[in-house]
Write a protein that holds these residues in place. Sequence first.
Motif, PDB file in Angstrom:
ATOM      1  N   PRO A   1       0.829  -1.203   0.000  1.00 32.74           N
ATOM      2  CA  PRO A   1       0.000   0.000   0.000  1.00 32.74           C
ATOM      3  C   PRO A   1       0.865   1.256   0.000  1.00 32.74           C
ATOM      4  CG  PRO A   1      -0.746  -1.572   1.638  1.00 32.74           C
ATOM      5  CD  PRO A   1       0.567  -2.058   1.150  1.00 32.74           C
ATOM      6  N   ALA A   2       0.538   2.193  -0.846  1.00 37.78           N
ATOM      7  CA  ALA A   2       1.291   3.453  -0.937  1.00 37.78           C
ATOM      8  C   ALA A   2       0.837   4.405   0.152  1.00 37.78           C
ATOM      9  CB  ALA A   2       1.072   4.096  -2.310  1.00 37.78           C
ATOM     10  N   THR A   3       1.773   5.232   0.615  1.00 35.98           N
ATOM     11  CA  THR A   3       1.411   6.248   1.598  1.00 35.98           C
ATOM     12  C   THR A   3       0.627   7.357   0.928  1.00 35.98           C
ATOM     13  OG1 THR A   3       3.476   7.417   1.198  1.00 35.98           O
ATOM     14  CG2 THR A   3       3.479   5.794   2.961  1.00 35.98           C
ATOM     15  N   SER A   4      -0.093   8.095   1.724  1.00 34.27           N
ATOM     16  CA  SER A   4      -0.855   9.216   1.187  1.00 34.27           C
ATOM     17  C   SER A   4       0.089  10.273   0.626  1.00 34.27           C
ATOM     18  CB  SER A   4      -1.699   9.841   2.300  1.00 34.27           C
ATOM     19  OG  SER A   4      -2.281  11.043   1.849  1.00 34.27           O
ATOM     20  N   ILE A   5      -0.253  10.861  -0.497  1.00 34.55           N
ATOM     21  CA  ILE A   5       0.575  11.908  -1.087  1.00 34.55           C
ATOM     22  C   ILE A   5       0.053  13.286  -0.712  1.00 34.55           C
ATOM     23  CG2 ILE A   5       1.295  10.445  -3.001  1.00 34.55           C
ATOM     24  CD1 ILE A   5      -0.738  11.977  -4.737  1.00 34.55           C
ATOM     25  N   TRP A   6      -0.886  13.381   0.191  1.00 32.97           N
ATOM     26  CA  TRP A   6      -1.413  14.671   0.638  1.00 32.97           C
ATOM     27  C   TRP A   6      -1.695  14.580   2.136  1.00 32.97           C
ATOM     28  CZ3 TRP A   6      -0.748  18.749  -2.081  1.00 32.97           C
ATOM     29  CH2 TRP A   6      -1.414  19.937  -1.756  1.00 32.97           C
ATOM     30  N   PRO A   7      -1.556  15.647   2.870  1.00 33.01           N
ATOM     31  CA  PRO A   7      -1.775  15.564   4.315  1.00 33.01           C
ATOM     32  C   PRO A   7      -3.131  14.975   4.655  1.00 33.01           C
ATOM     33  CG  PRO A   7      -0.837  17.672   3.707  1.00 33.01           C
ATOM     34  CD  PRO A   7      -1.178  16.975   2.427  1.00 33.01           C
ATOM     35  N   ASP A   8      -3.159  14.092   5.649  1.00 32.54           N
ATOM     36  CA  ASP A   8      -4.432  13.534   6.076  1.00 32.54           C
ATOM     37  C   ASP A   8      -5.158  14.550   6.952  1.00 32.54           C
ATOM     38  OD1 ASP A   8      -3.173  13.464   8.556  1.00 32.54           O
ATOM     39  OD2 ASP A   8      -2.646  11.346   8.364  1.00 32.54           O
ATOM     40  N   GLY A   9      -6.418  14.240   7.264  1.00 34.13           N
ATOM     41  CA  GLY A   9      -7.240  15.180   8.014  1.00 34.13           C
ATOM     42  C   GLY A   9      -6.686  15.482   9.390  1.00 34.13           C
ATOM     43  N   GLU A  10      -6.120  14.480  10.057  1.00 32.48           N
ATOM     44  CA  GLU A  10      -5.600  14.683  11.405  1.00 32.48           C
ATOM     45  C   GLU A  10      -4.420  15.655  11.403  1.00 32.48           C
ATOM     46  OE1 GLU A  10      -3.775  12.037  15.124  1.00 32.48           O
ATOM     47  OE2 GLU A  10      -4.646  11.053  13.362  1.00 32.48           O
ATOM     48  N   THR A  11      -3.512  15.467  10.434  1.00 28.87           N
ATOM     49  CA  THR A  11      -2.364  16.373  10.330  1.00 28.87           C
ATOM     50  C   THR A  11      -2.818  17.788  10.023  1.00 28.87           C
ATOM     51  OG1 THR A  11      -0.940  14.578   9.538  1.00 28.87           O
ATOM     52  CG2 THR A  11      -0.217  16.833   9.086  1.00 28.87           C
ATOM     53  N   ASP A  12      -3.748  17.885   9.101  1.00 31.35           N
ATOM     54  CA  ASP A  12      -4.273  19.194   8.710  1.00 31.35           C
ATOM     55  C   ASP A  12      -4.898  19.911   9.899  1.00 31.35           C
ATOM     56  OD1 ASP A  12      -4.374  20.769   6.335  1.00 31.35           O
ATOM     57  OD2 ASP A  12      -6.552  20.594   6.367  1.00 31.35           O
ATOM     58  N   ARG A  13      -5.686  19.203  10.674  1.00 31.77           N
ATOM     59  CA  ARG A  13      -6.345  19.810  11.835  1.00 31.77           C
ATOM     60  C   ARG A  13      -5.333  20.228  12.898  1.00 31.77           C
ATOM     61  NH1 ARG A  13     -10.100  15.784  10.618  1.00 31.77           N
ATOM     62  NH2 ARG A  13      -9.097  14.310  12.063  1.00 31.77           N
ATOM     63  N   ALA A  14      -4.298  19.387  13.100  1.00 37.47           N
ATOM     64  CA  ALA A  14      -3.283  19.712  14.101  1.00 37.47           C
ATOM     65  C   ALA A  14      -2.553  21.001  13.746  1.00 37.47           C
ATOM     66  CB  ALA A  14      -2.293  18.562  14.230  1.00 37.47           C
ATOM     67  N   ILE A  15      -2.227  21.163  12.468  1.00 38.93           N
ATOM     68  CA  ILE A  15      -1.533  22.376  12.030  1.00 38.93           C
ATOM     69  C   ILE A  15      -2.436  23.593  12.175  1.00 38.93           C
ATOM     70  CG2 ILE A  15      -0.491  23.544  10.056  1.00 38.93           C
ATOM     71  CD1 ILE A  15       0.392  20.767   9.080  1.00 38.93           C
ATOM     72  N   LYS A  16      -3.690  23.462  11.778  1.00 35.87           N
ATOM     73  CA  LYS A  16      -4.620  24.585  11.892  1.00 35.87           C
ATOM     74  C   LYS A  16      -4.865  24.954  13.348  1.00 35.87           C
ATOM     75  CE  LYS A  16      -6.971  23.845   7.474  1.00 35.87           C
ATOM     76  NZ  LYS A  16      -8.225  23.451   6.795  1.00 35.87           N
ATOM     77  N   ASP A  17      -4.915  23.945  14.216  1.00 33.06           N
ATOM     78  CA  ASP A  17      -5.066  24.229  15.653  1.00 33.06           C
ATOM     79  C   ASP A  17      -3.866  25.026  16.169  1.00 33.06           C
ATOM     80  OD1 ASP A  17      -7.489  22.958  15.768  1.00 33.06           O
ATOM     81  OD2 ASP A  17      -6.692  21.076  16.603  1.00 33.06           O
TER      82      ASP A  17
END
Length: 285
Positions: free
Chosen positions: A53-69
Amino acid sequence: MTTRRIVVGYDRSDDAKAAAAWALDEASRTGAPVEFLYAYEWPVWAPTASMVPATSIWPDGETDRAIKDTLNTAVADAKQNFPAVRTTLSLVYADAAVTLIDRSAEASLVVLGSRGHSAVAGLLGSVSAAVSAHAHCPVVVVRGQPAGGPVVAGVDDSASARSAAFFAADQALARRAPLRLLRAWKPVTGLWEATPLVTRQVTSTERQSFDELVAIVRDKYPGLEIVADAVVDHPADALAKASATAQLLVVGSRGRGAVRSALLGSVSQHLLRHSACTVVVIHNA
């Protein structure tokens, strides 16, 4: 007052928080808005074996939320401590250095911490070198602990020396601090070092251009306390020593051209790593 924004490279590190505090304090005096910027490249990778399985090539929702927080917390703290300063936040999925250089074209300052958790604030690597060398506005590298003392400008005969001196004078005036203009001539070494021809003194002819610059600054800032020092020492060493008792150290750059590479001169590079106080790198107008 200026309306051009101050851009802060921000992450969750203590150094990024120190950079934000510096930027907000500056904005409270100038009226500039502050933009908190988090920029990074998400790793793009896929295994060669199709059954893995390939890793995601775009930030996942959890990472995105952590940065925005993280950014939202920074803005909330700014509003509490500096309610008059206008703040915005930006999350950019792109190369940090390229983004910061691009933002600098419409900014009054780019402010960065000396180290950090992300590429934005990882200042002693390629990002800091590239941004400091190629930005279109002054770049502030926040170092050390906030303290008093003079604002020091390191000057020479380069095209950016006058800009560095004037920027430092403006900062000294705003901070109600004295201004120290420092010019250093490298000592003679090698074959001629021990001869009578080497006096280790700066002659009146050598310091003529420096004296002329000092006179210009004194004339433009008549109410400012100004100390002018001409010394025989390596410029990097002289300015590093001066930073020990300064609250701000201002130096000029060698320009933004590609031929000059992503690196600054040896003096600026040394100070970004070894200055005891915050460093400002000024570019040619």
